[in-house]
Each structure stands twice: as C-alpha cells, then as structure tokens.
Design a protein around this motif. Structure first.
Motif, PDB file in Angstrom:
ATOM      1  N   ILE A  50      38.598  47.233  43.916  1.00  0.00           N
ATOM      2  CA  ILE A  50      39.279  47.463  42.633  1.00  0.00           C
ATOM      3  C   ILE A  50      39.142  46.235  41.722  1.00  0.00           C
ATOM      4  O   ILE A  50      38.933  46.364  40.506  1.00  0.00           O
ATOM      5  CB  ILE A  50      40.761  47.823  42.900  1.00  0.00           C
ATOM      6  CG1 ILE A  50      40.789  49.275  43.397  1.00  0.00           C
ATOM      7  CG2 ILE A  50      41.617  47.650  41.662  1.00  0.00           C
ATOM      8  CD1 ILE A  50      42.126  49.746  43.844  1.00  0.00           C
ATOM      9  N   ASN A  51      39.230  45.052  42.317  1.00  0.00           N
ATOM     10  CA  ASN A  51      39.034  43.823  41.526  1.00  0.00           C
ATOM     11  C   ASN A  51      37.627  43.786  40.933  1.00  0.00           C
ATOM     12  O   ASN A  51      37.423  43.348  39.796  1.00  0.00           O
ATOM     13  CB  ASN A  51      39.278  42.604  42.421  1.00  0.00           C
ATOM     14  CG  ASN A  51      39.618  41.378  41.617  1.00  0.00           C
ATOM     15  OD1 ASN A  51      39.976  41.476  40.447  1.00  0.00           O
ATOM     16  ND2 ASN A  51      39.511  40.212  42.245  1.00  0.00           N
ATOM     17  N   VAL A 102      37.516  45.889  37.890  1.00  0.00           N
ATOM     18  CA  VAL A 102      38.186  45.243  36.752  1.00  0.00           C
ATOM     19  C   VAL A 102      37.304  44.140  36.167  1.00  0.00           C
ATOM     20  O   VAL A 102      37.167  44.022  34.940  1.00  0.00           O
ATOM     21  CB  VAL A 102      39.557  44.657  37.204  1.00  0.00           C
ATOM     22  CG1 VAL A 102      40.183  43.841  36.093  1.00  0.00           C
ATOM     23  CG2 VAL A 102      40.481  45.779  37.631  1.00  0.00           C
ATOM     24  N   ARG A 142      40.367  46.711  31.712  1.00  0.00           N
ATOM     25  CA  ARG A 142      41.565  45.897  31.544  1.00  0.00           C
ATOM     26  C   ARG A 142      42.320  46.281  30.259  1.00  0.00           C
ATOM     27  O   ARG A 142      43.525  46.178  30.191  1.00  0.00           O
ATOM     28  CB  ARG A 142      41.177  44.415  31.475  1.00  0.00           C
ATOM     29  CG  ARG A 142      41.019  43.802  32.840  1.00  0.00           C
ATOM     30  CD  ARG A 142      40.518  42.397  32.752  1.00  0.00           C
ATOM     31  NE  ARG A 142      39.059  42.383  32.578  1.00  0.00           N
ATOM     32  CZ  ARG A 142      38.320  41.301  32.557  1.00  0.00           C
ATOM     33  NH1 ARG A 142      38.889  40.126  32.694  1.00  0.00           N
ATOM     34  NH2 ARG A 142      37.032  41.366  32.404  1.00  0.00           N
TER      35      ARG A 142
END
Lengths: 214, 335
Positions: free
Chosen positions: B161-162, B165, B172
C-alpha cells in the motif's frame, strides 16, 4: 503521511556502504601490518645482505691479509730507505769534494811555501726543534773549513803567503770558499833552530760556504 | 569506532540509499525487485526476480539481485496492523497499552512498531504493526552478513500500500481506498485529504476467497481460479458472494471514514497476485460502487531495458510488496 512501519531493530540494521566500518578497520589493520612487515622484512633483508657482505669481505681479507701485512712492512722499509736515500742525496749535494779542492790547491801552491799541516774540518749543525718531538725549524747545515799551516824561508815569504791566501779568492775556489784569512799573528818567525833568519811560519784559514743538507 | 566522517568525506554511503532490493517473503513465493535511484532522483527498476516460497529469509538471491541495501517484507497470519486513534499527545504514549489495543495477548512474542501519522494535544493517530518476533528473527537470519544489508522489515500488505501511495501521487490527494490482497491476508487503507484515515489487516486472503468460490461451484480452488478467471464459467453471483466478506469489511471501513471525515472515497486501487487477472477486481468494484484500478508496480515504475522479463511482467501485481518496500526504503533515506 508515512505508511512505512519499520519493524527492524536498530542493531539489526547493517551498514550497506560498499566500504563498511569493519572493512575500513580491516584495511587499516592490513596497511599497518603491511608496513610493519615491510619494515621488518627490509631490516631482515638488510641484515642478511650485510651479513653476506661481511662474510665475503672477511673471506677476501683472509686471503689478502698476509699480503697486506707484507706490503705494510715493505712500505715501512721503503719509507726508511727513501729517508736514508734522501739524506744521502742531501749529503752528496752538500759535501765538499776535497779531492778537487786539494788538486786545485796543489796546482796553485807557490813553490816557495811548504805545508806542514793541513786540516780539513767539517761540522753538521742541527737547529733545535720548536717543541719536543717536532721537526727542526731549519734543515741541518754543513759547515766546513780548511786550515793550512806551513813554513817558508823565501825572501818574499809574506808576499808568497798572501798569494797563497788569494788563491782561495780566485777560480775554482770562488765556487766553494767563502773567505780565506791569515789569522792575526799567524805569519811569524820560525822559532826552529835550523830555520835561519828568513824562516817564517804561516797559517791560512779558509772558511767554506755553509750548505744545507736537503 | 565511528568512520562516518571519513566515509562522508569519501562519499561512501553518505547516509542515503541509491540501490535497494525489496524482498517479499510471501506465502506463494518469494519476490524481489531491485530499484535504483537514477540521476534527478527518479527510481528505476533494475532487476526483478521470483523464486519459490522457501519460508522467511531462507532464499538465496541471484548475484544480480544483491543490492547493497535490502528492504524486507513478510506475510504471516499472526501479523496485526491497524491505524489507531489514541487519546494522548505523541510524547505521552509510553504508558499506553499498545499490545492490548492491537489485541495481542502475548506482547513478548511480538515486536511492535509505531508510525505516528499526526498528533494534537488530545489525540494521536498512529499506524501500528505487530509481527511475531520468531518470524522477524527467522527472516533476518539470512541477512546477517554480505549483501543485501537489511535496512527495514515491513508487513507486506502495508509495504504494498505504501508503494501505491509513493508511486502515484494522485492517491494522496484524492480520497482513495487501497487494497493489497495477499494469499492469507488483506490489507486495506483509506486515504482522505492527504491523510491516512483507515488502515487494517484482515485475515481474508485470496486463498480463502478462492476456496469459497470453488465450494460454491463444486470444484477445487485452483480449478475455480482458472475457470472463472479465463471466463470459461460465468459465476458472477458466486464470485460476488466469495468476495462479500472482504467487501463488507472495506465498506465498514469506508463508512467509518465517511462518518468521521465526511468524505466518501470514490476510487479503489488494488494489488496482489489475484488481480493479475483484472476480472477479479470487478466483484469489489460492484460491491463498493467505485472505480477500480489495478496497481502493477512493474508497469507503473520506470524500468531499465531488459530489467523485467516478459514472464515476470505478466505477474507484475505479485511484486507490489517487494517494490513498495524498496521504494519506501529509498524514500526514507533520500539524498
């Protein structure tokens, strides 16, 4: 916003540089070790080389030592001989050739004069050294003299004696004689009973030039 | 002994990373993505590798995958990750029973990490993750020497998930639901107005969904995956039912966020091996009523020529956690 939740402990994170602290320590330690080994190796190599050179020189010395000592002895003897030869050369150069002197005197001798005594004297004078053990300030000098004693009954005795004295002022004596004198009172009556009235005694002293023995 | 000064003078490391390999020790296989920072600060995939599932940390990477730094991601049913709202300022969290809030009964058996999202005098939003310590130790045991040197250990779902992003800045800025569907777990995060509004890991994985679908179709999970994925069997109803537990959890999360922030995210970004066939995202899109995008890191991130073989490119969604971990490590220590 950061969604990165890092679960690794601080001590579990390893240095990811190509050159790590550990590697630097190893490199530095290696360098120090290499330097120490180089120095020790160089010292060992040098000592071995010196030891080999010493052995070689000792072996060479063993072979030439006898010759060297013999050469040293010969050199000492040669020096002594050269010194003697030098002295002899000096002496030869300074000496007075009495044969030539007497031959010339015999030729020039007036017939009215009779020699009763002839004395040739020579003396070597050495000047004192400036300090004990030091070489003399001047080289030795050779001084010589010729003393003629005679008698005559010639009516021209005085002139004849004077002529004989003057012989020493002419060639060939001018090369060697410094002065020729009739000492005071040396021309006198002959006291001998058989001398007669004209009988005279005379004496001439010739002083030769001083020569240096060198 | 500290050589940082000497190393900085020699520009050796300099405290930032340029070349990282992200490794995901997944249930179905081990995936690695080597990412380098190019001139100008952009990332680029240098090499991708996939190996069999060998258990945590027990893989041997090919030589060309051994970057200086490693970012590790692990999946495990025991992992807990949550976004918590703690009624304390961030400097007074010492006596907060974090393990209890995460529902962990044996705190000594877990290592817990916290990432504070924002904090006020009365409230702190923190993203927490807990991993069984034995799993962490086993994972790191393979990296005690040589390259890659581990720089991070993350939960695979959060790492994926990071990555979504970090690689898509638009995620974001707009309200978006992010989902990483692993074999055994699913990680959901909802971002609203550049803030993490919801994050949780559920024990609903692709395996469980496929088992349920297979049962409803009267076939095994693997056959159901092939038959429905390739469109041989029309099983729209059964597929929706299989995804229903996961969809329900996401809807609950979205509703929570809607109530709290008064914003309803309208997009869903998904990653995970199952979504390599895009049709598997459709049940979720239908259940949530949102637009779905499949995040394929091997397609999104720039890559060097010949860095990705065609065979691996076809499985790009499986590399979400590995790529996310690598990119996050690069971003955490950027020049």
């Amino acid at each position: 916003m950061n969604l990165r939740v890092n679960l690794i402990d601080e001590h579990e994170i390893r240095d990811c540089s190509v050159i790590t602290s550990r590697f630097l320590i190893f490199v530095l330690a290696g360098l120090v070790l290499a330097v120490i080994l180089s120095v020790l190796g160089w010292a060992f190599f040098t000592s071995q080389r010196n030891a080999t050179a010493l052995k070689e020189e000792t072996w060479k010395w063993g072979r030439i030592e006898a010759d060297f000592k013999r050469a040293q002895t010969l050199a000492t003897r040669r020096q002594a001989i050269e010194r003697v030869a030098s002295d002899l050369d000096g002496w030869r150069n300074a000496r007075i050739s009495w044969r030539d002197e007497l031959t010339a005197l015999a030729t020039a001798m007036p017939e009215t004069l009779q020699l009763t005594d002839l004395r040739m004297m020579s003396e070597i004078s050495v000047s004192p050294a400036a300090a004990p053990g030091a070489a003399p300030a001047k080289p030795p000098e050779l001084s010589a003299s010729l003393r003629l004693i005679g008698k005559t009954s010639s009516p021209t005795a005085e002139a004849d004696v004077a002529r004989l004295r003057d012989v020493f002022s002419a060639h060939p004596f001018t090369n060697t004689v410094d002065s020729a004198v009739i000492p005071q009172g040396a021309f006198r009556l002959d006291p001998a009973s058989n001398a007669g009235l004209a009988g005279r005694l005379f004496e001439i002293v010739c002083t030769y030039r001083v020569k240096t023995l060198k | 002994m500290d050589f940082s000064g000497i190393k900085a003078a020699l520009s050796l490391g300099g405290g930032f990373l340029r070349d990282v390999v992200g490794i995901d020790f997944g249930t179905t296989g081990t995936r690695a993505v080597r990412v380098s920072r190019m001139g100008g600060g952009a990332w680029s995939i240098v090499r991708v590798w996939s190996g069999p599932a060998t258990g945590s940390g027990a893989c041997v990477l090919p030589r060309d995958m051994r970057a200086p730094a490693g970012a590790l991601a692990v999946s495990h049913p025991g992992i807990v990750s949550k976004l918590l709202s703690i009624p304390r300022p961030s400097n007074k969290l010492d006596d907060v029973p974090i393990a209890e809030l995460l529902g962990i009964t044996d705190p000594k058996a877990f290592r817990i990490a916290i990432e504070i999202q924002d904090s006020t005098a009365g409230e702190t939003h923190a993203l927490l993750a807990a991993l069984p310590d034995a799993v962490a130790r086993a994972t790191l045991s393979a990296f005690v020497q040589g390259f890659p040197a581990p720089q991070s250990l993350e939960v695979a779902g959060l790492a994926a998930i990071n990555g979504m992003v970090l690689s898509i800045p638009g995620n974001r800025d707009q309200g978006v639901i992010l989902l990483d569907l692993g074999a055994e777990t699913a990680t959901v995060a909802i971002i609203v107005a550049r803030k993490l509004a919801f994050a949780r890991q559920f024990r609903i994985g692709a395996n469980a969904i496929m088992r349920k679908l297979g049962e409803s179709l009267g076939m095994d999970a693997e056959t159901a995956l092939g038959a429905v994925g390739e469109g041989i069997v029309d099983a729209e109803g059964q597929t929706g039912a299989a995804f229903e537990p996961l969809a329900r959890q996401i809807i609950l999360g979205r509703d929570f966020v809607s109530r709290r922030h008064n914003v309803r995210p309208g997009r869903l970004v998904v990653s995970g091996g199952l979504f390599q066939t895009p049709c598997w995202a459709e049940p979720l899109a239908a259940a949530l009523g949102v637009e779905v995008t499949v995040w394929n890191p091997l397609a999104v991130l720039p890559a060097a020529p010949d860095a990705i073989t065609p065979g691996l490119a076809a499985q790009g969604c499986r590399f979400a956690a590995a790529a996310g971990a690598a990119v996050a490590a690069l971003e955490a220590k950027r020049p």
